[in-house]
Design a protein around this motif. Sequence first.
Motif, mmCIF file in Angstrom:
data_model
loop_
_atom_site.group_PDB
_atom_site.id
_atom_site.type_symbol
_atom_site.label_atom_id
_atom_site.label_comp_id
_atom_site.label_asym_id
_atom_site.label_seq_id
_atom_site.Cartn_x
_atom_site.Cartn_y
_atom_site.Cartn_z
ATOM 1 N N UNK A 170 -5.817 106.300 64.703
ATOM 2 C CA UNK A 170 -5.828 106.933 63.467
ATOM 3 C C UNK A 170 -6.939 106.315 62.676
ATOM 4 N N UNK A 171 -7.594 105.263 63.296
ATOM 5 C CA UNK A 171 -9.171 104.710 62.398
ATOM 6 C C UNK A 171 -8.784 104.042 61.203
ATOM 7 N N UNK A 172 -7.841 103.295 61.274
ATOM 8 C CA UNK A 172 -7.357 102.262 60.218
ATOM 9 C C UNK A 172 -7.927 100.772 60.802
ATOM 10 N N UNK A 173 -9.014 100.366 60.092
ATOM 11 C CA UNK A 173 -9.211 98.907 60.548
ATOM 12 C C UNK A 173 -8.516 97.948 59.587
ATOM 13 N N UNK A 174 -7.389 97.300 59.910
ATOM 14 C CA UNK A 174 -6.441 96.550 59.148
ATOM 15 C C UNK A 174 -7.073 95.038 58.945
ATOM 16 N N UNK A 175 -7.449 94.806 57.618
ATOM 17 C CA UNK A 175 -7.748 93.415 57.143
ATOM 18 C C UNK A 175 -6.480 92.995 56.320
ATOM 19 N N UNK A 176 -6.048 93.516 55.607
ATOM 20 C CA UNK A 176 -4.762 93.209 54.664
ATOM 21 C C UNK A 176 -3.542 93.888 54.901
ATOM 22 N N UNK A 177 -2.532 93.269 55.484
ATOM 23 C CA UNK A 177 -1.162 94.202 55.668
ATOM 24 C C UNK A 177 -0.508 93.923 54.295
ATOM 25 N N UNK A 178 0.418 94.875 54.033
ATOM 26 C CA UNK A 178 1.092 94.820 53.016
ATOM 27 C C UNK A 178 2.622 94.029 53.311
ATOM 28 N N UNK A 179 2.598 92.974 52.637
ATOM 29 C CA UNK A 179 3.895 92.207 52.834
ATOM 30 C C UNK A 179 5.063 92.757 52.693
ATOM 31 N N UNK A 180 6.054 92.553 53.389
ATOM 32 C CA UNK A 180 7.319 92.819 53.209
ATOM 33 C C UNK A 180 8.112 92.110 52.581
ATOM 34 N N UNK A 181 9.457 92.494 52.083
ATOM 35 C CA UNK A 181 10.436 91.587 51.307
ATOM 36 C C UNK A 181 10.701 90.159 51.479
ATOM 37 N N UNK A 182 10.630 90.171 52.797
ATOM 38 C CA UNK A 182 11.032 88.556 53.403
ATOM 39 C C UNK A 182 9.701 87.750 53.294
ATOM 40 N N UNK A 183 8.743 88.377 53.129
ATOM 41 C CA UNK A 183 7.345 87.666 52.915
ATOM 42 C C UNK A 183 7.029 87.228 51.493
ATOM 43 N N UNK A 184 7.979 87.895 50.705
ATOM 44 C CA UNK A 184 7.849 87.844 49.175
ATOM 45 C C UNK A 184 8.673 86.708 48.569
ATOM 46 N N UNK A 185 9.845 86.452 48.969
ATOM 47 C CA UNK A 185 11.130 85.743 48.511
ATOM 48 C C UNK A 185 10.853 84.159 48.731
#
Length: 438
Positions: free
Chosen positions: A75-90
């Motif tokens: 789809x042509x998305x060059x990922x440099x920053x992923x969205x953190x999930x809940x487990x990565x915030x807690x």
Amino acid sequence: MTDAAVADRSGWVALAGTYKNFPALAGASKADWLVIGGGFTGLAAARRLAELHPNHRIVLIDRKRLGQGASGRNSGFAVSREMPGPSELEKPAGRAAYLAQAAIHQAAGAEVKRLIDELRIDCDYDPNGYIFAVHERDKFKALEERVNAINDLGGEAKLLDAAALRSRLGIAFYNHGLWIGGGNALLQPARFAKGLIDALPATVECYENTEAVKITHEPGGGATVSLRDGHIRAARVIIGLNAFMPRLGVKRGRVFPISLTASLTRPLTPAEEEAIGHAGPWGGLCPIEGGATVRLTNDRRILMRNTAEYEPDGISQAMLAKRRAWHEMGLRHRFPFLAKDAIEFTWSGHMCASRNWSFVFEELSHGVFAAGCYNGAGLARGTLLGRLIAEHASGETSPLIENALAREKPSWVPTGPLFTLIAKIRLAHELQAAKSEH
């Protein structure tokens, strides 16, 4: 429209221009380096090997056409920053893991930009980030916490309400979302891949329609790779086959293919441009599994992808016709003014996934290396890890290489009929749960 009328043709590839043609490799031969797979990973690895070993014979082979497999169908998305999930915030441990992974992502996005700039690749590169958004607000929770976490961890994110989304996208479908920048970019993936092919160093020998059917690891290092019409003995081998690694007995029971389908419309008409308020190009992802990926491209087309299935044998033409109807439905939900016959291209492709969302980056045996399984972020991550695996195979080290080697390896998954049943049930459940986001 009949099933026979739907050809599996990537719109990205069709619009990318004329590709170079390369011969097939037959007979018996030897090489210092053999790179298997002509997608983003293989192209990056071959390029770096040529830079590091200008006097070595470097051979790059692909089962079909260079750059026209999964690399020309994503789809042509060059990922440099992923969205953190809940487990990565807690918890602090979760944030530490996110930061370690983020170092790879950020370097990956930077590597794509570096190559585009240095090689002067015209691929509609857009560095203005992309959007995660939903139609039903309750399907995207803890949004403010996610925005704050991304910004606190060095990223760049903004909360978007329904009005902001409508203003930015030109449609009223989405009601809740966030924008993430910080290096995230959009581009035309086939033109990026074609640019990498066109700029390969002359010392890289490229062969197409050359399938590796068996790999025999040699006791002294390297391997002999059996081809359909011959074999090649290489002192060092790099495998960049992604979803097709198990065909060579690599990571079987660790990685698996997910079949995706997408459609691309013809360019918007003046009346359709008016209907979206002449919105600028954008890319939208769904934060829940099974939701749709949508883009308004630089050349004023709309990309729609809203399927994810376990079909290891691929998508048949009859199946593709049904998926095209699903794409038409997704387009109508978002762009009700768009004519039903607006779709110009429909295609299928494979994404490589692992149970624990980990990638492959390792030496399999003495002189045989593999990189792949990017879980939907292959454009940028494959470009970076292709370069890094070439450096690692050449005996080099760096913080990024050490980071990649330290990542958790893909976890075990069952094989055979049991896995097929589990995978089909789970993906069907995810698609049903995300039905309002199709």
